[in-house]
Write an enzyme that holds these catalytic residues in place. Structure first.
Site, PDB file in Angstrom:
ATOM      1  N   HIS A  88       0.818   7.523  -1.665  1.00 35.33           N
ATOM      2  CA  HIS A  88      -0.730   7.853  -0.561  1.00 35.33           C
ATOM      3  C   HIS A  88      -0.299   7.338   0.522  1.00 35.33           C
ATOM      4  CE1 HIS A  88       0.121   2.767  -0.879  1.00 35.33           C
ATOM      5  NE2 HIS A  88      -0.400   3.475   0.504  1.00 35.33           N
ATOM      6  N   ASP A 133       1.499   5.748  -8.338  1.00 32.73           N
ATOM      7  CA  ASP A 133       1.326   5.933  -6.890  1.00 32.73           C
ATOM      8  C   ASP A 133       2.831   6.122  -6.160  1.00 32.73           C
ATOM      9  OD1 ASP A 133       1.392   6.150  -4.313  1.00 32.73           O
ATOM     10  OD2 ASP A 133       0.237   3.882  -4.092  1.00 32.73           O
ATOM     11  N   GLY A 227       0.590  -1.413   5.830  1.00 33.75           N
ATOM     12  CA  GLY A 227       1.916  -0.643   7.256  1.00 33.75           C
ATOM     13  C   GLY A 227       3.241  -1.397   5.761  1.00 33.75           C
ATOM     14  N   SER A 229       3.034  -0.443   2.409  1.00 36.92           N
ATOM     15  CA  SER A 229       2.717   0.352   1.145  1.00 36.92           C
ATOM     16  C   SER A 229       4.844   1.631   1.132  1.00 36.92           C
ATOM     17  CB  SER A 229       1.339   1.338   1.258  1.00 36.92           C
ATOM     18  OG  SER A 229       0.290   0.864   1.311  1.00 36.92           O
ATOM     19  N   GLY A 230       4.009   1.389   0.366  1.00 34.46           N
ATOM     20  CA  GLY A 230       5.668   2.339  -0.349  1.00 34.46           C
ATOM     21  C   GLY A 230       7.519   1.104  -0.345  1.00 34.46           C
TER      22      GLY A 230
END
Length: 279
Positions: A88, A133, A227, A229-230
């Site tokens: 995403h 994801d 922020g 994310s990932g």
């Protein structure tokens, strides 16, 4: 007397062996072994969404993925050329030329910065449900591992992630819901939560699908936020090496009771990671 001399000799041997372990040997350990950290975690008292400030080298696999030189998402170094992150993060920005990866605890004064060559999103990533994801990001060049920059270990596909076990999430995400990202890396201690519990009607009511993993604190207060994310969710094994078990994916706001963070479960994508990256 012989018994005493034996122990004296043994202690001397251990002493000289300690002296023989040089900085070069230490550096070799960190550059060759995945998931190695210099020491046990020391948590400072500076609170942020239930987390604390990290120190240089604490999480040497942590990556800041920057869009046009501004931190956008986290990532995890799994080899000298490949990073794992969330699909995403790149939904609207899939051009690798817009992206750079930085290493070190500061996003504004990194110890290394490398351009991105390739971004590979899971072909079945679904925005509406957050399924699949996951993304693999290839660096423009191979980097040299050091004590403060090296890869995390990847779990086997069959590895069990045990509910109730401790994990750590790290990133530069905001410290309040809707806030701005921060420039210094933070760390938070969370607990793996059983998916059935996470899917209860008072929690996510069935939205946590296979290939996802919940982690947080039942009462709230410790969580990833915008922020992050990932970025990585990691656990330590019996050898004190660290494994990537989750990738920050989604959740309802940040740090609320009964609304823990939801992560892409790395074991479920072990074959995909191998196919895309060779790792």
């Amino acid at each position: 007397i012989i018994f005493i001399l034996y122990f004296v000799d043994l202690s001397l041997i251990l002493f000289f062996l300690t002296l023989a372990i040089t900085d070069h040997d230490t550096e070799n350990f960190f550059t060759q072994e995945c998931g190695a950290r210099p020491d046990l975690i020391t948590l400072s008292e500076e609170r942020i969404i239930g987390g604390t400030l990290a120190e240089e080298g604490d999480w040497p696999w942590q990556v800041s993925l920057q869009l046009n030189n501004v931190h956008h998402c986290g990532g995890t170094l799994i080899s000298n050329t490949w990073i794992l992150s969330a699909a995403h993060c790149f939904r609207s920005y899939s051009n690798p030329q817009q992206w750079t990866a930085t290493f070190g605890i500061s996003t504004t004064s990194p110890i290394l910065k490398v351009r991105v060559r390739t971004i590979l999103l899971h072909s079945n990533y679904k925005t509406a449900t957050h399924e699949n994801d996951i993304a693999a990001v290839q660096l423009e060049r191979a980097i040299t591992f050091t004590r403060n920059i090296h890869r995390v270990c990847l779990p086997e596909a069959t590895q069990n992630i045990i509910p109730g076990s401790t994990a750590y999430v790290t990133g530069w995400g905001s410290i309040t819901y809707g806030g701005s990202t921060v420039t210094d890396l933070r760390q938070g201690q969370v607990t793996i939560i059983n998916s059935n519990v996470c899917n209860a009607s008072t929690n996510y009511n069935g939205a946590v699908l296979s290939g996802m993993l919940c982690a947080g604190v039942p009462a709230g207060g410790v969580d990833a936020c915008q922020g992050d994310s990932g970025g990585p969710l990691v656990q330590e094994d019996s050898r004190r090496l660290w494994f990537l078990v989750g990738i920050v994916s989604w959740g309802y706001q940040c740090g609320l009771p009964d609304k823990p963070g939801v992560y892409t479960q790395v074991t479920a994508y072990r074959d995909w990671i191998k196919e895309q990256t060779g790792v």
